[in-house]
Design a protein around this motif. Structure first.
Motif, mmCIF file in Angstrom:
data_model
loop_
_atom_site.group_PDB
_atom_site.id
_atom_site.type_symbol
_atom_site.label_atom_id
_atom_site.label_comp_id
_atom_site.label_asym_id
_atom_site.label_seq_id
_atom_site.Cartn_x
_atom_site.Cartn_y
_atom_site.Cartn_z
ATOM 1 N N ASN A 1 0.829 -1.217 0.000
ATOM 2 C CA ASN A 1 0.000 0.000 0.000
ATOM 3 C C ASN A 1 0.860 1.262 0.000
ATOM 4 O OD1 ASN A 1 -2.592 -0.933 -0.252
ATOM 5 N ND2 ASN A 1 -3.064 -0.914 1.944
ATOM 6 N N HIS A 2 2.003 1.219 0.704
ATOM 7 C CA HIS A 2 2.880 2.407 0.723
ATOM 8 C C HIS A 2 3.350 2.758 -0.677
ATOM 9 C CE1 HIS A 2 5.540 -1.077 0.860
ATOM 10 N NE2 HIS A 2 6.584 -0.310 0.571
ATOM 11 N N LYS A 3 3.689 1.729 -1.461
ATOM 12 C CA LYS A 3 4.186 1.989 -2.823
ATOM 13 C C LYS A 3 3.048 2.443 -3.735
ATOM 14 C CE LYS A 3 6.209 -0.076 -6.904
ATOM 15 N NZ LYS A 3 6.312 -1.304 -7.702
ATOM 16 N N TYR B 1 2.092 5.968 -2.841
ATOM 17 C CA TYR B 1 3.212 6.859 -3.179
ATOM 18 C C TYR B 1 3.188 7.173 -4.675
ATOM 19 C CZ TYR B 1 7.989 7.997 -4.653
ATOM 20 O OH TYR B 1 9.087 8.576 -5.258
ATOM 21 N N GLN C 1 -4.392 8.393 2.252
ATOM 22 C CA GLN C 1 -3.967 7.860 0.951
ATOM 23 C C GLN C 1 -3.379 8.957 0.052
ATOM 24 O OE1 GLN C 1 -6.948 7.455 2.384
ATOM 25 N NE2 GLN C 1 -7.492 5.300 2.452
ATOM 26 N N GLY D 1 -2.358 6.002 8.089
ATOM 27 C CA GLY D 1 -1.445 5.561 7.039
ATOM 28 C C GLY D 1 -0.052 5.271 7.589
ATOM 29 N N PHE E 1 3.374 3.092 8.268
ATOM 30 C CA PHE E 1 4.229 2.091 7.629
ATOM 31 C C PHE E 1 5.601 2.102 8.312
ATOM 32 C CE2 PHE E 1 1.167 3.601 4.497
ATOM 33 C CZ PHE E 1 0.626 2.403 4.041
ATOM 34 N N ALA F 1 9.612 0.534 4.782
ATOM 35 C CA ALA F 1 8.727 1.012 3.711
ATOM 36 C C ALA F 1 9.149 2.410 3.272
ATOM 37 C CB ALA F 1 7.274 1.008 4.194
ATOM 38 N N PHE F 2 9.503 3.279 4.240
ATOM 39 C CA PHE F 2 9.983 4.621 3.904
ATOM 40 C C PHE F 2 11.235 4.533 3.031
ATOM 41 C CE2 PHE F 2 12.933 8.109 4.860
ATOM 42 C CZ PHE F 2 12.165 9.221 4.520
ATOM 43 N N GLN G 1 7.699 5.233 12.960
ATOM 44 C CA GLN G 1 7.048 4.784 11.729
ATOM 45 C C GLN G 1 6.878 5.966 10.774
ATOM 46 O OE1 GLN G 1 3.590 2.893 13.905
ATOM 47 N NE2 GLN G 1 3.955 1.300 12.390
ATOM 48 N N PHE H 1 1.626 8.590 6.536
ATOM 49 C CA PHE H 1 1.204 9.329 5.337
ATOM 50 C C PHE H 1 0.370 10.557 5.707
ATOM 51 C CE2 PHE H 1 1.522 6.814 1.160
ATOM 52 C CZ PHE H 1 2.691 6.168 1.548
#
Length: 480
Positions: free
Chosen positions: A111-113, A116, A145, A173, A175, A179-180, A200, A203
């Motif tokens: 979801n992070h990608k 993004y 999001q 959001g 992560f 993920a970052f 963390q 978002f």
């Protein structure tokens, strides 16, 4: 004419998991009516592409972005003149079902990608770098999001202004640092004054830190999120940004939710033909297998079966409701233990309690029209739409005094001074408080003149989007 890029992860009727979808459909339409040039930017989920015909879709840009093939497709929001730009990447368009979760109910691993990349596309459109020959004056972002969009735009001197709307701060959001590290974000963003949040990445902090203006969906919720109880660890940041924070009450779609011409109802009605409402009650009782009797108070609930919505409060008073002269109809889905408990109660008391697990748009309308009272005992409620639907349909809400519920539902004071009473309000999230409010509602219901006056008050309220859209327009003008 100001140009608005309205970035959102869902919009009704193309994709909906909650109230964000309703707002994302209604606010752009209202802004268009006021003369704004609005484009909605939405991920091209598989289910969205299924709802748009090949004829209505036009590819307007194709490009490479960090090793990903991006295709922007243009369509219209069904039944409106609002343009929708769909961001088609395989991570959106090749996955069926829920936009955020896989079939197992867990969040998609990437979801992070995905979001993004959605933010990067919004950044490029905002800077007029994808040959669309259209550059917004404002980028209006919604929920976590889209939180990275204001952060990314902050890196450019010549950029549009940004507004970030919080629909529900509970979803931040979050992560991992890993993920970052996978995203091509500046190292400077990993800082507690930017998007790092207790080890963390958050978002939503991208929107809260970097947007030119922050809004949320009711005046009371704007105050609540600055307190620890509702701030989810972000209350200090929101207090810091207080001067650029406003609560604007959501509107509702008064065409979609209009008892005067609602196609889902057994009988349409308005303030002058209020007696027709009873026909909907009898039809609902019959459809749901309840005892058909217009005199029994009928309580309704439509919503997610999760703890936020106060389901525990309802269950704590169920034995009282079952031994008193009430009927209850519930429509919703959510936590399996709530679904099963409610189904068991309905099976054991089929003439008093009816439960439909899932979602049925027609039934939602029939519950709003057919019930006498609408239960909304939410523990927190940023705005809430169902209480406004209920008011419009003359179904008096019983609500916990939080967020938008506090801003829309008014109970008669003990001294009788309130002229615009339209429902029943309790002030502590406790079962006995909910029960006391139900009992006050029952007393009013037993006085037909009092009840009708409250219904007329409820149906007379203006919850159209026009007022809200004008308030957003003032903010757009202020920040440009």
């Amino acid at each position: 004419m100001q140009k608005i890029l309205f970035a959102t992860s869902e919009v009704y009727p193309l994709i909906k998991t909650g109230g964000l979808a309703d707002v994302s459909a209604s606010l752009p339409r209202a802004l268009l009516k006021l003369g704004y040039d609005v484009k909605i930017l939405l991920p091209a989920y598989a289910s969205v592409l299924e709802k748009t015909t090949e004829k209505s879709l036009k590819s307007i840009a194709q490009f490479e972005l960090e090793g990903n093939r991006i295709n922007i497709k243009q369509t219209r929001l069904p039944g409106t003149r609002v343009t929708v730009w769909l961001v088609d990447i395989s991570e959106f368009s090749e996955r069926a079902g829920n936009p955020y979760c896989g079939p197992d109910g867990n969040d998609w691993y990437d979801n992070h990608k995905r979001f993004y990349l959605f933010a990067k596309v919004a950044e490029l459109i905002a800077l007029n770098q994808v040959n669309l020959n259209w550059q917004p004056d404002i980028v209006h972002c919604n929920d976590w999001q889209t939180g990275l969009i204001p952060a990314l735009l902050s890196l450019h001197q010549q950029r549009p202004a940004t507004v970030f709307t919080i629909h529900n701060l509970a979803y931040r959001g979050l992560f991992s640092y890993q993920a970052f590290a996978e995203l091509n974000l500046p190292d400077t963003f990993w800082h507690h004054e930017r998007i790092e949040f207790y080890g963390q990445m958050s978002f939503i902090k991208g929107g809260l830190v970097f947007a030119d203006y922050i809004t949320t969906v009711s005046p009371s919720y704007a105050k609540e999120i600055q307190q620890p109880e509702f701030g989810y660890g972000l209350e200090g940041l929101l207090q810091y940004r207080n001067e650029a924070l406003a609560g604007i009450l959501n509107g509702i779609d008064c065409d979609e939710w209009n008892p005067g011409n609602d196609p889902h109802l057994a009988a349409t009605y308005n303030r002058r033909t209020l007696s027709n409402k009873t026909k909907n009650k009898l039809a609902l009782q019959e459809r749901m297998g309840l005892t058909v009797d217009h005199s029994i108070p009928l309580l309704g609930f439509v919503g997610r079966l999760v703890d936020q919505k106060g389901v525990d409060l309802i269950l704590s008073q169920m034995s009282h409701l079952l031994t008193s002269n009430f009927q209850l109809v519930i429509l919703g889905s959510g936590f399996p233990h709530y679904e099963q408990t409610l189904k068991n109660i309905a099976m054991q008391n089929p003439h008093k309690v009816a439960v439909y697990v899932g979602y049925d748009e027609a039934l939602a309308h029939q519950i709003e029209a057919g019930c006498d009272m609408f239960l909304m005992p939410s523990i927190f409620e940023p705005c809430g739409l169902n209480q406004m639907y209920s008011l419009r349909y003359g179904t008096l809400p019983i609500v916990h005094a939080v967020g938008g519920l506090r801003d829309t539902v008014v109970e008669r004071q003990a001294d009788g001074m309130t002229a615009d009473e339209n429902g029943f309000v309790f002030h502590k999230p406790e079962g006995k408080e909910l029960l006391a409010a139900i009992e006050r509602a029952t007393k009013a219901y037993e006085q037909p003149d009092v009840w009708k006056k409250m219904q007329l008050n409820a149906m007379g309220k203006d919850f159209s989007w026009e007022n809200s859209a004008k308030s957003y327009g003032k903010i757009y003008t202020q920040i440009t």
